[in-house]
Design a protein around this motif. Structure first.
Motif, PDB file in Angstrom:
ATOM      1  N   ILE A 215      31.710 -18.074  -2.280  1.00  0.00           N
ATOM      2  CA  ILE A 215      31.851 -17.154  -1.146  1.00  0.00           C
ATOM      3  C   ILE A 215      32.476 -15.834  -1.605  1.00  0.00           C
ATOM      4  O   ILE A 215      32.036 -14.744  -1.231  1.00  0.00           O
ATOM      5  N   GLN A 216      33.505 -15.950  -2.458  1.00  0.00           N
ATOM      6  CA  GLN A 216      34.160 -14.747  -2.972  1.00  0.00           C
ATOM      7  C   GLN A 216      33.147 -13.897  -3.748  1.00  0.00           C
ATOM      8  O   GLN A 216      33.120 -12.672  -3.616  1.00  0.00           O
ATOM      9  N   TRP A 217      32.298 -14.560  -4.516  1.00  0.00           N
ATOM     10  CA  TRP A 217      31.233 -13.889  -5.269  1.00  0.00           C
ATOM     11  C   TRP A 217      30.334 -13.109  -4.305  1.00  0.00           C
ATOM     12  O   TRP A 217      30.080 -11.923  -4.462  1.00  0.00           O
ATOM     13  N   ALA A 218      29.889 -13.817  -3.260  1.00  0.00           N
ATOM     14  CA  ALA A 218      28.983 -13.183  -2.298  1.00  0.00           C
ATOM     15  C   ALA A 218      29.644 -11.998  -1.619  1.00  0.00           C
ATOM     16  O   ALA A 218      29.025 -10.970  -1.392  1.00  0.00           O
TER      17      ALA A 218
ATOM     18  N   GLY B 215      22.389  -0.075  15.956  1.00  0.00           N
ATOM     19  CA  GLY B 215      21.306  -0.394  15.039  1.00  0.00           C
ATOM     20  C   GLY B 215      20.725  -1.775  15.237  1.00  0.00           C
ATOM     21  O   GLY B 215      19.713  -2.114  14.640  1.00  0.00           O
ATOM     22  N   ARG B 216      21.362  -2.583  16.049  1.00  0.00           N
ATOM     23  CA  ARG B 216      20.854  -3.929  16.295  1.00  0.00           C
ATOM     24  C   ARG B 216      20.080  -3.925  17.612  1.00  0.00           C
ATOM     25  O   ARG B 216      20.641  -3.574  18.644  1.00  0.00           O
ATOM     26  N   THR B 217      18.831  -4.285  17.559  1.00  0.00           N
ATOM     27  CA  THR B 217      18.017  -4.279  18.772  1.00  0.00           C
ATOM     28  C   THR B 217      17.398  -5.647  18.969  1.00  0.00           C
ATOM     29  O   THR B 217      17.586  -6.546  18.159  1.00  0.00           O
ATOM     30  N   ASN B 218      16.661  -5.744  20.050  1.00  0.00           N
ATOM     31  CA  ASN B 218      16.006  -7.014  20.349  1.00  0.00           C
ATOM     32  C   ASN B 218      14.799  -7.243  19.447  1.00  0.00           C
ATOM     33  O   ASN B 218      14.247  -8.327  19.413  1.00  0.00           O
ATOM     34  N   THR B 219      14.379  -6.197  18.712  1.00  0.00           N
ATOM     35  CA  THR B 219      13.178  -6.347  17.897  1.00  0.00           C
ATOM     36  C   THR B 219      13.482  -6.281  16.413  1.00  0.00           C
ATOM     37  O   THR B 219      12.580  -6.183  15.604  1.00  0.00           O
ATOM     38  N   ASN B 220      14.773  -6.337  16.063  1.00  0.00           N
ATOM     39  CA  ASN B 220      15.065  -6.397  14.635  1.00  0.00           C
ATOM     40  C   ASN B 220      16.172  -7.413  14.387  1.00  0.00           C
ATOM     41  O   ASN B 220      16.739  -7.974  15.331  1.00  0.00           O
ATOM     42  N   VAL B 221      16.429  -7.676  13.117  1.00  0.00           N
ATOM     43  CA  VAL B 221      17.585  -8.496  12.760  1.00  0.00           C
ATOM     44  C   VAL B 221      18.245  -7.795  11.571  1.00  0.00           C
ATOM     45  O   VAL B 221      17.583  -7.409  10.608  1.00  0.00           O
ATOM     46  N   VAL B 222      19.557  -7.576  11.694  1.00  0.00           N
ATOM     47  CA  VAL B 222      20.294  -6.813  10.687  1.00  0.00           C
ATOM     48  C   VAL B 222      21.259  -7.757   9.990  1.00  0.00           C
ATOM     49  O   VAL B 222      22.020  -8.470  10.645  1.00  0.00           O
ATOM     50  N   GLY B 223      21.201  -7.772   8.675  1.00  0.00           N
ATOM     51  CA  GLY B 223      22.122  -8.651   7.962  1.00  0.00           C
ATOM     52  C   GLY B 223      21.849  -8.654   6.482  1.00  0.00           C
ATOM     53  O   GLY B 223      21.411  -7.638   5.924  1.00  0.00           O
ATOM     54  N   TYR B 224      22.077  -9.807   5.873  1.00  0.00           N
ATOM     55  CA  TYR B 224      21.954  -9.909   4.423  1.00  0.00           C
ATOM     56  C   TYR B 224      20.861 -10.905   4.083  1.00  0.00           C
ATOM     57  O   TYR B 224      20.579 -11.831   4.843  1.00  0.00           O
ATOM     58  N   PRO B 225      20.252 -10.741   2.902  1.00  0.00           N
ATOM     59  CA  PRO B 225      19.141 -11.619   2.544  1.00  0.00           C
ATOM     60  C   PRO B 225      19.624 -13.046   2.220  1.00  0.00           C
ATOM     61  O   PRO B 225      20.742 -13.234   1.748  1.00  0.00           O
ATOM     62  N   LEU B 226      18.744 -14.001   2.491  1.00  0.00           N
ATOM     63  CA  LEU B 226      19.040 -15.409   2.206  1.00  0.00           C
ATOM     64  C   LEU B 226      19.433 -15.562   0.741  1.00  0.00           C
ATOM     65  O   LEU B 226      20.453 -16.159   0.417  1.00  0.00           O
ATOM     66  N   PHE B 227      18.560 -15.009  -0.149  1.00  0.00           N
ATOM     67  CA  PHE B 227      18.873 -15.047  -1.570  1.00  0.00           C
ATOM     68  C   PHE B 227      19.253 -13.651  -2.020  1.00  0.00           C
ATOM     69  O   PHE B 227      18.478 -12.727  -1.818  1.00  0.00           O
ATOM     70  N   PRO B 228      20.429 -13.418  -2.551  1.00  0.00           N
ATOM     71  CA  PRO B 228      21.419 -14.398  -2.957  1.00  0.00           C
ATOM     72  C   PRO B 228      22.569 -14.597  -1.962  1.00  0.00           C
ATOM     73  O   PRO B 228      23.305 -15.555  -2.078  1.00  0.00           O
ATOM     74  N   VAL B 229      22.734 -13.672  -0.968  1.00  0.00           N
ATOM     75  CA  VAL B 229      24.009 -13.657  -0.235  1.00  0.00           C
ATOM     76  C   VAL B 229      24.233 -14.963   0.531  1.00  0.00           C
ATOM     77  O   VAL B 229      25.281 -15.596   0.424  1.00  0.00           O
ATOM     78  N   TYR B 230      23.205 -15.393   1.289  1.00  0.00           N
ATOM     79  CA  TYR B 230      23.449 -16.607   2.093  1.00  0.00           C
ATOM     80  C   TYR B 230      23.349 -17.881   1.288  1.00  0.00           C
ATOM     81  O   TYR B 230      23.952 -18.896   1.661  1.00  0.00           O
ATOM     82  N   VAL B 231      22.603 -17.833   0.184  1.00  0.00           N
ATOM     83  CA  VAL B 231      22.643 -19.005  -0.704  1.00  0.00           C
ATOM     84  C   VAL B 231      24.075 -19.213  -1.163  1.00  0.00           C
ATOM     85  O   VAL B 231      24.601 -20.334  -1.171  1.00  0.00           O
ATOM     86  N   ALA B 232      24.748 -18.117  -1.504  1.00  0.00           N
ATOM     87  CA  ALA B 232      26.123 -18.227  -1.985  1.00  0.00           C
ATOM     88  C   ALA B 232      27.088 -18.526  -0.845  1.00  0.00           C
ATOM     89  O   ALA B 232      27.925 -19.425  -0.941  1.00  0.00           O
ATOM     90  N   LYS B 233      26.962 -17.783   0.264  1.00  0.00           N
ATOM     91  CA  LYS B 233      27.914 -17.978   1.372  1.00  0.00           C
ATOM     92  C   LYS B 233      27.752 -19.351   2.015  1.00  0.00           C
ATOM     93  O   LYS B 233      28.720 -20.084   2.217  1.00  0.00           O
ATOM     94  N   ALA B 234      26.497 -19.698   2.353  1.00  0.00           N
ATOM     95  CA  ALA B 234      26.273 -20.965   3.048  1.00  0.00           C
ATOM     96  C   ALA B 234      26.444 -22.125   2.082  1.00  0.00           C
ATOM     97  O   ALA B 234      27.029 -23.161   2.422  1.00  0.00           O
TER      98      ALA B 234
ATOM     99  N   SER C 229      32.437 -10.148  -2.570  1.00  0.00           N
ATOM    100  CA  SER C 229      33.025  -9.024  -3.303  1.00  0.00           C
ATOM    101  C   SER C 229      32.139  -8.482  -4.417  1.00  0.00           C
ATOM    102  O   SER C 229      32.371  -7.384  -4.895  1.00  0.00           O
ATOM    103  N   ILE C 230      31.144  -9.235  -4.879  1.00  0.00           N
ATOM    104  CA  ILE C 230      30.350  -8.753  -6.010  1.00  0.00           C
ATOM    105  C   ILE C 230      28.915  -8.445  -5.617  1.00  0.00           C
ATOM    106  O   ILE C 230      28.346  -7.435  -6.014  1.00  0.00           O
ATOM    107  N   MET C 231      28.315  -9.335  -4.794  1.00  0.00           N
ATOM    108  CA  MET C 231      26.905  -9.134  -4.459  1.00  0.00           C
ATOM    109  C   MET C 231      26.709  -7.865  -3.626  1.00  0.00           C
ATOM    110  O   MET C 231      27.601  -7.466  -2.882  1.00  0.00           O
ATOM    111  N   ASN C 232      25.517  -7.307  -3.725  1.00  0.00           N
ATOM    112  CA  ASN C 232      25.144  -6.131  -2.957  1.00  0.00           C
ATOM    113  C   ASN C 232      25.429  -6.358  -1.467  1.00  0.00           C
ATOM    114  O   ASN C 232      24.991  -7.345  -0.904  1.00  0.00           O
TER     115      ASN C 232
END
Lengths: 343, 261, 564
Positions: free
Chosen positions: A104-107, C253-272, A109-112
């Protein structure tokens, strides 16, 4: 009825008067705010070191777990088992939390961390696709001849509806054992059967029951019954001796007690918990599960709580040796109410 | 000292004899009738009885009446035995501080010597259960497994599976047993104080009582699985799952969702 | 490499130019065409918010349950055969017990790490249910169940019910006195079912209570049937999340026709992925330090004993509470048949109403609002006054029942009379949800009005300014664009308008009564509301507020708030 558009996207119609819109405009995504690590290479390096350390912590946790597993026997007492459980568990928690926090820390503080935008589309298919689907189904139905051959359709539906019986019938036939539901109306108590203490199985002499005593009772020979657990679940009885001056008995039950000793089913008439909390001073019997309270001095009538009926009374007397015995089975089904209990 | 004591003894010899005779008759009666008197009471001196009587008159007679024959406010104590006095006074339940749903454990008012004097006096009024001997309450001689079997049938419904205590009706409760002494546990079973029923020696034998004490002495200490959470069962477990478990996890989720600085 | 090259030459070429990872990917894609899915999903966007993680807590505690559960099945013996215990636990040595109970003791005391796994499994079950409930609360209060997600709401609701069943069947397996009495209560409730009660009980227990069939049956239900259903439905639940794309909170910037956030790979792979380890780790922490379900304290099941503090795990407590509150006088006899309403009402009808209200709410709300649009922007709970108040009121009812199920512990811990507590809860069950509804409604409307105030008049700055006329006023700083948008973005929902009862020729039209009922429901939902500020209103407010304030050039006249 309301006819609201299918899409609720920001309506940006301008209304004529005063040339001001009905609604505010979405101002759009705010600009990206850089993190310290994005600007300062040293902060970036620190973040990396933190992640490294967390992964390292996890590895230490795993090693610690293995060391504890081999070095720490569970032992035979509570202390030893606690030591083993706690050490293994804490090491495991370190191993897991290390990996988790590192990732999580990686995601973070380091990731885009530039937010990205993806468009959404309506869930429903386009009219063309829908029409295509319907056309396909119609073509298939025409190919099968389903609409023209009515008998065939009925035969198919009929056989499909019937075949599950081959599974359901034997299942229902067997799932309830012998299906002899009349057992709910009887217990193993019968004339002359001795009352014995639970769990020791000692017969009880009437003279041994002092005023204010409670004896938890099972029928003599319970362990030799065909299904002792099933019989015990119905036959448990609470034996209580009251000062005869406190005991108020109905006329038709005067002969059911012996010298102030009364015996009541221990199975609650609410949902069947063992009713066993006897308060000597108030003669109240309380169920610990749902707090139904029965007055032992008054035919075990309900004085509080969710039960309706009094506890069934077991008529007792003494045999020639002075031991307490049952006069008969209970005169009504014991335990929770059921549809046909009075029939 | 010795001489003084001896002289005093001499002077009161007839009283002693009389009391001893009474005790003997009482003891015989207790032994012959099925009532639970497991051992001859410890030899109580006449001195104890008279001192006990004085203490009783000063502290107990208001409610229990002169001669302990009972009043509207409190029951007669004739025949309750030394065990009942030792339990009630020895755990601080008596003298009663205020009227409530039930008498509660509190700091003990009397010294052990005074308690034994009171016990001797009440025991002298009529035969009743005696204070158990050290041998009878020796937990190391009991079988905890048999104790658990007896305890869970006869006691756990009020006192909880391991003796952590539980609720009775109208504000009364069955207390926690972990800090109750072996002797008091034995006496409570024998005499059935307040709401508690009587478990005489025919119902739960002296051996079984000792087994129960052995079982109780194993409870309330180190738990195999870690913190006991009060040994109160699934409600406290659920509470901790929400407070600690969900608390920590929501904390972690907030950390994950927060922007890094 | 050209597309016309032969298979042979292509194979040689790929061998020469690819590393092992690329080679395996190539191997897999040639057989599955998986690149399509990877291309579509790898950079799929998920919005960031802590409350979107609650469902993940449920998912990860479920995975923890599967892992620890497999461990336990290796040592547990689902049998009621009687054995004599001769393991290390002295308080049970030499006693007769069922094999199920004995094997639970063996896996707790003699298998190294066994007790840890058992405690992890049980804590994970409590966390699983708690996470489902908090996740559902998030979905409910933000309106994330609205079109197109109604099906997923129902799937989630089914998961909640299955979770309860999984928990109940699981904690009954060790065959101890505590859970055995729970089963006895379940049997008592089954018996209460009119007409078929006794047969239903026989079907459940394979004969009389307790019999020998139940533990093996429960085992099959617990390790095969329910986990299978749970897995299938969890898969479907997640598939829908991917299909619908995640909802997001309103914002710039967040509307009913878009989704704003981070990509599954790598951010959510790492976070989740990392969060899975955190959830497992926290549960391991609980399992390591806090004792749960110490079955050795309760003893092997026997129909006679019972222990004070006889309660089920927390997620079944509301049923227990309902049973405790119902007065017994309601058992009735019709002819010669007994209808125990004192059990049927609290154990079947009341949970049916509470859970039914939960399951059907999205459909009722859609009916009341007449809204057929898709909603991907979440509501701020304050802006959905009726929904928020109704949800809080439903939760209050559940909470009162949970407390009622713990009334004996409340009595001992707070030195109260259990009878008084029971009576209090009998009243509170009706009064508390009503009060909760009204109070929540007031709070919601108050917050909405405060939002309006803020948008119209800005933040209080604490700076007091004197006008040329001598009047003092506090300077309000206008909201910036983002702050304002958050408070004005919601579209007000107004009660439905219906066509008049009679047409132009004075003929009463068909279906008017039904429409009228629908309108009344709609009014109940949406009558009380605060409309968001419109640009015109803001302009008007600015006009009114355009006092000749002494602008910064005349700061000398300014008195700081700290001075007076």
């Amino acid at each position: 009825m309301s006819t609201i558009d299918r899409y609720s996207g920001g309506s940006d119609e301008l209304s004529a008067p005063e040339e001001l819109p009905d609604r505010f405009q979405n101002p759009g995504l705010p600009p990206h705010r850089p993190r310290r690590g994005d600007l300062d290479p040293r902060a970036d390096k620190t973040s990396e070191r933190i992640v490294l350390a967390l992964f390292g912590l996890s590895t230490l946790g795993t090693i610690g777990f293995l060391v504890a597993y081999f070095a720490l026997p569970t032992g035979t007492d509570a202390g030893g088992i606690q030591r083993s459980t706690m050490t293994l568990g804490l090491a495991l928690a370190f191993a897991l939390l290390g990996i988790g926090t590192a990732a999580i820390q990686w995601a973070k503080s380091i990731m885009n961390d530039h937010e990205r935008v993806e468009e959404r589309h309506l869930m429903e298919s386009s009219p063309a696709v829908r029409e295509g689907a319907i056309a396909n189904l119609e073509a298939g139905a025409a190919d099968s001849g389903l609409s023209r051959r009515g008998l065939l359709k009925s035969a198919m539906i009929g056989s499909l509806a019937l075949f599950p019986l081959t599974i359901v019938v034997p299942l229902i036939g067997n799932i309830g054992g012998n299906w002899n539901v009349s057992t709910f109306k009887h217990t193993m108590w019968k004339k002359g059967l001795r009352l014995t203490t639970d769990p020791s199985g000692r017969p009880i002499r009437a003279a041994d029951v002092t005023i204010g005593s409670v004896v938890h009772v099972i029928p003599d020979g319970l362990d030799k019954a065909a299904n002792p657990m099933d019989e015990k679940a119905k036959a448990i009885v609470l034996l209580i001796r009251l000062d005869p001056r406190d005991l108020h008995e109905a006329d038709d039950r005067k002969g059911w007690s012996y010298n102030g000793i009364v015996a009541y089913s221990k199975v609650c008439t609410h949902v069947g918990c063992p009713v066993a909390l006897y308060e000597q001073q108030t003669h109240h019997l309380l169920c610990p599960c749902h707090q139904s309270t029965f007055d032992v001095a008054n035919g075990a009538k309900v004085v509080f709580g969710p039960a309706k009926r009094p506890l069934p009374q077991l008529p007792i007397t003494v045999d020639s040796e002075g031991y307490l015995v049952a006069q008969s089975d209970f005169h009504e089904p014991i335990g929770p109410s059921f549809w046909e209990r009075l029939r | 000292m010795k001489a003084l004591a001896a002289r005093r003894h001499d002077r009161r010899a007839p009283v002693v004899l009389l009391l001893l005779a009474l005790l003997l008759v009482g003891g015989l009666y207790a032994a012959l009738q099925p009532a639970p008197a497991s051992a001859a009471p410890q030899a109580a001196s006449a001195n104890d009885v008279t001192n006990g009587e004085k203490l009783f008159a000063a502290n107990c007679a208001t409610c229990h009446g002169m001669g302990a024959t009972g009043t509207n406010a409190a029951p007669s104590l004739v025949g309750v035995g030394a065990a009942a006095v030792d339990f009630q006074v020895g755990t601080g339940r008596m003298p009663l501080a205020m009227s409530g749903p039930q008498a509660q454990r509190k700091p003990v008012v009397f010294t052990p010597e005074q308690i034994s004097q009171l016990a001797a006096y009440v025991a002298s009024l009529g035969p009743g259960p005696a204070i158990p001997t050290a041998e009878q309450v020796d937990a190391s001689k009991g079988d905890p497994a048999n104790g658990m079997a007896i305890f869970r049938t006869n006691c756990a419904m009020c006192h909880n599976a391991v003796g952590a205590g539980g609720a009775l009706s109208q504000g009364k409760f069955a207390p926690n047993l972990w800090s109750t002494s072996n002797t008091h546990l034995y006496e409570a079973m024998l005499t059935g104080p307040q709401s508690m029923p009587v478990f005489n020696d025919a119902n739960i034998t002296p051996q079984e009582k000792r087994d129960i004490i052995a079982f109780i002495r194993q409870q309330g200490g180190t738990q195999p699985g870690g913190l006991s959470l009060g040994s109160l069962g699934p409600v406290t477990e659920g509470l901790w799952a929400w407070v600690v478990g969900i608390g920590l996890l929501i904390g972690a989720a907030v950390w994950i969702g927060a922007k890094s600085s | 490499m050209t597309t016309t090259s032969t298979t042979t030459s292509r194979r040689t070429a790929t061998r020469g130019s690819q590393g092992p990872a690329a080679a395996s990917a190539d191997w897999l894609d040639q057989r599955t065409g998986i690149a399509v899915a990877v291309k579509g999903l790898a950079r799929k966007i998920f919005p960031d918010h802590w409350s979107f993680m609650l469902g993940e807590v449920a998912l990860y505690s479920f995975i923890t349950l599967l892992i620890s559960g497999v461990f336990l099945t290796m040592f547990f013996v689902p049998s009621t055969n009687e054995v004599t215990y001769n393991g290390p636990w002295t308080a049970l040595q030499g006693t007769r017990m069922s094999e199920a109970y004995a094997s639970t003791l063996r896996l707790s005391f003699e298998v190294r790490g066994g007790l840890l796994m058992r405690q992890i499994h049980h804590w994970a079950a409590l966390i699983f249910m708690a996470a489902i409930v908090t996740h559902m609360m998030r979905i409910f209060f933000t309106g994330a169940f609205r079109k197109p997600r109604e099906i997923n709401w129902v799937i989630g609701f089914t998961l909640l019910v299955l979770g309860m069943a999984a928990g109940f069947s699981g904690y009954s397996l060790p065959d101890d006195v505590l859970s055995g009495n729970g089963l006895r209560i379940a049997q008592g409730i089954t018996l209460a079912v009119p007409i078929i009660g006794t047969y239903a009980s026989y079907a459940l227990f394979g004969g009389e209570f307790p019999g020998t069939a139940l533990i093996p049956r429960l085992f099959t239900v617990h390790v095969l049937l329910i986990p299978g259903l749970l897995l299938a439905l969890v898969g479907l639940h997640l598939a829908f999340v991917f299909l619908h794309k995640h909802t997001q909170f309103p914002g710039s910037g967040r509307t009913n026709t878009n989704v704003v956030g981070y990509p599954l790979f790598p951010v959510y792979v790492a976070k989740a992925g990392g969060f899975f380890f955190v959830v497992f780790g926290v549960i391991a922490l609980l399992g390591a330090t806090m004792q749960i379900n110490p079955v050795w304290n309760y003893g092997s099941y026997d129909p006679s004993p019972v222990s004070a503090g006889a309660q089920p795990d927390w997620y079944m407590l509301f049923l227990e509470g309902a049973l405790r509150l119902m007065p017994g006088q309601t058992e009735v006899v019709l002819g010669s048949f007994t209808v125990p309403l004192n059990i049927i009402v609290p154990a079947m009808i009341l949970p049916g109403i509470l859970l039914g209200a939960l399951a059907l709410y999205p459909f009722v709300e859609a009916y009341a609002s007449g809204d057929h649009r898709e909603h991907h922007l979440l509501d701020r709970p304050r802006n959905a006054t009726f929904r928020t108040s109704f949800g809080v009121s439903l939760l209050t009812a559940f909470f009162v029942l949970v407390l009622a199920g713990s009334n004996d512990l409340i009595a001992t811990q707070f030195h109260l009379s259990i009878n008084d507590i029971t009576w209090t809860f009998r009243v509170l069950l009706f009064v508390a949800p009503a009060i909760a509804f009204l109070v929540t409604k007031r709070i919601c409307l108050g917050l909405q009005r405060r939002d309006r105030e803020l948008v119209l008049h800005g933040h209080e700055t604490g700076r007091i300014v004197r006008f040329a006329s001598g009047e003092y006023i506090e300077v309000h700083a206008p909201l910036d664009e983002d702050e304002r948008w958050l408070r004005v973005q919601q579209e007000p929902v107004r009660p439905l308008q219906i066509a008049p009862a009679e047409d132009s020729r004075g003929v009463r039209r068909k279906g008017y009564a039904a429409d009228r009922r629908r309108q009344r429901l709609s009014q109940l939902f949406y009558e009380d509301r605060v409309e968001p500020v419109t640009p015109r209103e803001l302009a008007a407010a600015h006009e009114h507020g355009a006092h000749p304030v002494l602008e910064p050039a005349e700061e000398a006249a300014q008195i700081s708030a700290g001075v007076h």
